[in-house]
Design an enzyme around this catalytic site. Structure first.
Site, mmCIF file in Angstrom:
data_model
loop_
_atom_site.group_PDB
_atom_site.id
_atom_site.type_symbol
_atom_site.label_atom_id
_atom_site.label_comp_id
_atom_site.label_asym_id
_atom_site.label_seq_id
_atom_site.Cartn_x
_atom_site.Cartn_y
_atom_site.Cartn_z
ATOM 1 N N ASP A 98 0.858 -1.190 0.000
ATOM 2 C CA ASP A 98 0.000 0.000 0.000
ATOM 3 C C ASP A 98 0.902 1.251 0.000
ATOM 4 O OD1 ASP A 98 -2.369 1.405 0.138
ATOM 5 O OD2 ASP A 98 -2.524 1.270 2.328
ATOM 6 N N HIS A 194 -8.114 9.887 3.959
ATOM 7 C CA HIS A 194 -7.364 9.009 4.855
ATOM 8 C C HIS A 194 -7.613 9.399 6.310
ATOM 9 C CE1 HIS A 194 -4.471 8.149 1.358
ATOM 10 N NE2 HIS A 194 -5.096 7.031 1.629
ATOM 11 N N GLY A 229 -8.835 5.453 1.732
ATOM 12 C CA GLY A 229 -9.431 6.311 2.758
ATOM 13 C C GLY A 229 -10.890 5.979 2.989
ATOM 14 N N ASP A 273 -8.254 0.343 6.919
ATOM 15 C CA ASP A 273 -7.194 0.259 7.916
ATOM 16 C C ASP A 273 -7.713 0.731 9.278
ATOM 17 O OD1 ASP A 273 -4.880 0.203 9.349
ATOM 18 O OD2 ASP A 273 -3.733 1.514 8.041
HETATM 19 ZN ZN LIG Z 1 -4.378 5.171 0.774
#
Ligand SMILES: [Zn+2]
Length: 386
Positions: A98, A194, A229, A273
């Protein structure tokens, strides 16, 4: 089966109209839990290591300052661990880099065993971005490895990726970018951000994805769009963390129904994430609150101390450092306290990943994905058939 390139997963999502979640991992136990959950739902799995996460996995607590050597060690460590779990798994598993920041990082990842890479040239001019991405595509495709590029700038913070404001992707440029670089998929900027502070009531500009895909179809170019994001920042988890002594403010994600609505517009990979970090933080806090005697424990007590000092943070990498060695190497341990923390991590992953596999519609598609090895994929690229 051995790790597979991302490309066949992209082809399946494009053909059947669903999206794969792509989940960032910073510990061997996280990787195991991501894979187990995908097995349970019969979905192919995409695991991601961010450029700096590789430095962390390489043993750097100050991963921001990680060198290329740290990243090489970390990339190999995580790819090996994922490969070991994957070898006994019946589902296709991809290990994806990533936000690769330069050619060297990409090379370190591929040589460490990653089967897919992102090169993020979005901060460069269009022509420089094309140049860098093309160089990466050449190196990666020769080895059968899939490439994701980025066009347009996303606001927010992700490790050291930071931008104050967003610049939406220009759909007229998307086609040219695919043509000139040969990338397999492209991260676009269309309203996501993000980090955990995306603001209230985010509206995604689905028309950017739709226009991009129409342009590609017209030119007969295969391409899948990627949503970065995209964490949903479940409010119930934020509330629970704060009820357990956390101090997280202003946390908002992309509403799940917004994400579900963009999948038919050509988004085939959705990066997650923050949600995992939140769920893991909630579980570890809950454990220490339920077992106050563990707050002073010699081995794991320091984790609680760090959590209390940094109550406004939810990135496990800032507080799991006391047992980092075990987390990054996956070394066996019979210490029940460490095992309890690992269990918190795994349960957090399962909760988030399970929810999103179902929401993104990838349930049951594992067997529909063409089984292509890296060598076969390299041959296809060589013949220009991919
Ligand atoms: Zn990203």
């Amino acid at each position: 089966m051995p790790l597979v390139p991302l490309r066949p997963l992209l082809e399946a999502s494009s053909k059947y109209g669903f999206a794969h979640g792509a989940f960032n991992v910073n510990a061997v136990a996280q990787a195991e839990a991501v894979i187990e959950t995908h097995e349970m739902f019969r979905s192919a799995a995409i695991l991601q290591g961010a450029d700096l996460a590789n430095a962390f996995m390489g043993g750097r607590t100050d991963f921001i300052n990680g060198t290329i050597e740290d990243k090489k060690i970390g990339a190999k460590r995580i790819a090996d661990a994922v490969g070991r779990v994957g070898a006994n798994s019946s589902i296709p598993i991809v290990m994806h880099l990533d936000h690769g920041r330069d050619f060297e990082s990409v090379k370190a990842a591929i040589e460490g065993g990653y089967t897919s890479v992102m090169i993020d040239g979005s901060s460069l001019s269009f022509d420089q971005n094309v140049e860098l991405t093309r160089e990466v595509v050449r190196f990666a495709h020769e080895r059968g490895v899939t490439v994701e590029g980025e066009l347009g700038v996303l606001a927010g913070v992700e490790d050291d990726v930071f931008a104050e404001t967003s610049t939406y992707t220009n759909p007229m440029k998307v086609c040219e970018f695919f043509k000139r670089t040969g990338v397999d998929c492209l991260a676009i900027s269309y309203g996501t951000k993000h980090g955990a502070t995306k603001g209230k009531n985010v509206k995604l500009r689905r028309e950017i994805a739709i226009a991009s895909m129409e342009n590609l179809r017209h030119e007969g170019i295969f391409g899948v769009l990627v949503s970065h994001g995209s964490s949903t920042v479940p409010q119930y988890i934020v509330d629970e963390i704060n009820a357990l002594g956390g101090k997280i403010t202003n946390a908002h994600g992309i509403p799940l129904n917004e994400l579900e609505a963009v999948i038919p517009s050509g988004i085939g990979k959705i990066n997650i994430d923050t949600d995992i970090r939140l769920a893991v933080t909630r579980n570890i806090r809950e454990f220490f609150v339920k077992h106050p005697e563990k707050q002073k424990n010699a081995v794991i007590g320091p984790i609680w101390k760090l959590m209390e000092e940094k109550a406004d943070q939810f990135d496990p990498r800032v507080y799991v450092t006391p047992i980092m060695d075990i987390l990054t190497t996956g070394k066996e341990t019979d210490n029940p306290d460490i095992l309890a923390v690992i269990d918190c991590i795994k349960r957090g992953v399962r909760e988030v990943v399970g929810t999103l596999i179902v929401a993104f519609g990838s349930v049951g598609y594992a067997t529909k994905i063409e089984n292509v090895s890296l060598d076969e994929m390299a041959q296809r690229y060589r013949k220009g058939r991919a």
